[in-house]
Enzyme design. Structure first.
Site, short mmCIF file in Angstrom:
data_model
loop_
_atom_site.label_atom_id
_atom_site.label_comp_id
_atom_site.label_asym_id
_atom_site.label_seq_id
_atom_site.Cartn_x
_atom_site.Cartn_y
_atom_site.Cartn_z
N ASP A 291 106.75 39.22 56.67
CA ASP A 291 106.52 40.57 56.16
C ASP A 291 106.18 41.45 57.35
OD1 ASP A 291 106.15 42.68 54.40
OD2 ASP A 291 104.15 42.08 53.77
N TYR A 465 105.33 45.98 52.52
CA TYR A 465 106.11 45.56 51.35
C TYR A 465 107.53 45.15 51.73
CZ TYR A 465 102.24 48.25 49.36
OH TYR A 465 101.00 48.77 49.08
N HIS A 466 107.64 44.32 52.77
CA HIS A 466 108.94 43.84 53.23
C HIS A 466 109.00 42.31 53.28
CE1 HIS A 466 109.08 47.86 55.69
NE2 HIS A 466 109.28 48.06 54.40
N PRO A 467 108.66 41.61 52.20
CA PRO A 467 108.71 40.14 52.23
C PRO A 467 110.14 39.64 52.30
CG PRO A 467 108.27 40.88 50.00
CD PRO A 467 108.22 42.10 50.87
#
Length: 550
Positions: A291, A465-467
């Site tokens: 992330d 919020y970039h998993p």
């Protein structure tokens, strides 16, 4: 009920996949647990802080207590709605750097170098940033990519401050040259969020051969080593939706590994703990979780020119009404209209720090800074070396998985974050910001030593919020790879993954664009047709990266 292909998840990758399969004449069923994306909270770009904080649109995932961040549990929003996370995100459009994809290819994802993926980025977009678009941009794709009006002088001050600090200026970070300061791009069209649902799914559903089914996917049905359908729950009943050719998982980097494990594909010992029959022992399922972590560098403004004047009930009503009746005004922008990508030090060969500039000092949950008028830059390292995992909490499909990012577990993450703080202060200290900067709100002028900066990071760093990465691509003999370069799940026939789960390593910037690209390219693999011809466009990279930081 059955179709040629069953796609699980109507998000970024799934919508693109459904569109291309239906376009090719295949019968497609898309399974989505979430509901409608209608309404101003999703469709109005300026309302972006609302949907990701609403249970009706968001799965509501949270990480386990993060030991390196004071045991805080960080929010992990994932879209539970038509359009998936493209319907609740910040609408920022970043492809990633060319070297990100070259790394993918070097790591075992043959056929996914920058030359290979650029034609798909071009195919998916209609770019409105300039005349023609040149060899790097697309002009006839389903996804509209635009730029905000940048009427607030703070947007221009940010870019000029970067130039004054000695950094590059770029007119198109998604084109030839990512490194530098310049305008930010967004998936907004005619004042509306242009999500994957608007761009891809709605056109696909207009065809007779594409159907949307609202249901909770429970597991992939596998018979004799082949995926034959998906077990779903809807209306209180459990049924199987059959796939004559293939099942494609595009349920997010959180739910895709969960579904794989519930289906018997994953680390054998972990599945056995939950009483799940092991059909394919793949220890990489759920591993490699990555992330982007970021902090908000906030500054009080000398001038009352920020969005704070609208951060009250009356102000929001005025903005909302203007958007509702005209589709224009502040509500028609996500307000991320300037950005930057820079290198943290000499010896770093391409940008590893990203900036989103915002003309208000506010959190993603909508809480404004008590100082009143202010502005902020979101900043953080792009290529953390920390790795986490997604695991099952139980064999119950309705129970949320265990999410451990293991943020800041690598010593170099701390060094890079400290550089983010100090380089940002230097940027905001340039003459371009002298008319606007009153003082630093956070971290605050008194936070200067390594220990003080580290303490601020532990308490205030948030997920961007970039998993991604939890079912990564690799060669079939790689024990940690989950899918091959053709997106087929290793060890199971008729099953593929087409979302950010397959990323070997996280890309620079926001992940919506590369996730859609994965859906586009994976569709050609599924259809068995030739890939688009590799591009020969040569992106810019600073020749002095070994000698200088800027």
């Amino acid at each position: 009920m059955e179709a040629d292909f069953v796609v699980v998840g109507a998000g970024s990758g799934g919508c693109a996949m459904a569109y291309r399969l239906a376009e090719a004449g295949k019968r497609v069923i898309v399974i989505e647990h979430g509901g409608s994306d209608a309404g101003p909270f999703i469709q109005m770009p300026g309302a972006l802080s609302y949907p990701m904080n609403m249970g009706i649109y968001d799965w509501g995932f949270r990480s386990e207590p993060e030991p390196h961040l004071n045991d805080r549990q960080l929010a992990t929003p994932r879209g539970k709605v038509i359009g998936g996370s493209s319907s609740i995100n910040g609408m920022v459009f970043v492809r990633g750097h060319a070297k990100d994809f070259d790394h993918w290819a070097e790591a075992g994802a043959a056929g996914w170098s920058y030359a290979d993926v650029l034609p798909y980025f071009r195919r998916m977009e209609t770019w409105h940033g300039g005349s023609g678009g040149g060899e790097f941009r697309g002009t006839s794709g389903p996804l509209h990519v635009t730029r905000g009006p940048r009427t607030n002088p703070l947007f221009h001050a940010f870019v000029e401050a970067g130039r004054q600090a000695g950094y590059e200026v770029t007119d198109d970070y998604n084109g030839e040259k990512q490194e530098g300061f310049g305008p930010m791009e967004a998936t907004i069209w005619k004042g509306r969020r242009w999500s994957a649902a608007n761009a891809y799914l709605r056109p696909a559903l207009k065809r007779e051969n594409c159907t949307l089914v609202r249901a909770l996917a429970r597991k992939v049905v596998i018979r004799d080593g082949r995926a034959t359908g998906v077990e779903v729950e809807r209306g209180g009943a459990v049924e199987v939706i059959g796939a004559r050719e293939e099942v494609i998982l595009a349920a997010s980097s959180i739910n895709t590994p969960k579904l794989l494990m519930l289906s018997g594909i994953g680390p054998g010992s972990h599945l056995a703990e939950h009483g799940i029959e092991v059909l394919a022992d793949r220890k990489g399922v759920g591993a490699n979780l990555q992330d982007h972590l970021e902090i908000y560098m906030q500054y009080a403004s000398k001038q009352p020119i920020t969005l704070y004047k609208y951060w009250n009930l009356l102000g929001k009503a005025i903005v909302g009404a203007q958007w509702l009746f005209t589709g224009k005004g502040l509500g028609a922008s996500n307000q991320f209209e300037s950005c930057a990508f820079i290198r943290s030090d000499k010896g770093v060969d391409y940008p590893d720090i990203q900036y989103h500039f915002l003309p208000i000092a506010v959190r993603y949950d909508g809480k404004a800074a008590a100082e009143g008028h202010g502005f902020q830059a979101h900043t953080g390292p792009m290529r953390s070396r920390s790795r986490g995992a997604v695991a099952l909490r139980s064999a119950d499909p309705r129970e949320a998985p265990v999410i451990r990012f293991n943020y800041m577990s690598h010593p170099e993450d701390w060094e890079e974050f400290r550089k983010c703080v100090r380089l940002t202060r230097e940027i905001f200290g340039q003459a371009a910001f002298e008319p606007f900067v009153k003082h630093e709100i956070q971290p605050g002028a008194g936070v200067t030593t390594d220990d003080e900066i580290d303490a601020f990071i532990r308490e205030h760093a948030e997920s961007a919020y970039h998993p991604c990465g939890t079912a990564r691509m690799g060669q079939r003999d790689d024990p940690m790879a989950v899918v091959g370069p053709d997106c087929r799940v290793i060890g199971v026939e008729g099953l593929r993954v087409a979302d950010s789960s397959i990323f070997p390593r996280i890309t620079n910037g926001n992940l919506n664009a590369p996730s859609i690209m994965v859906g586009e390219k994976a569709a050609d693999h599924v259809l068995g047709r030739g890939m688009l011809a590799p591009a020969n466009s040569e992106p810019w990279n600073t020749p002095r990266w070994k000698q200088a930081q800027r």
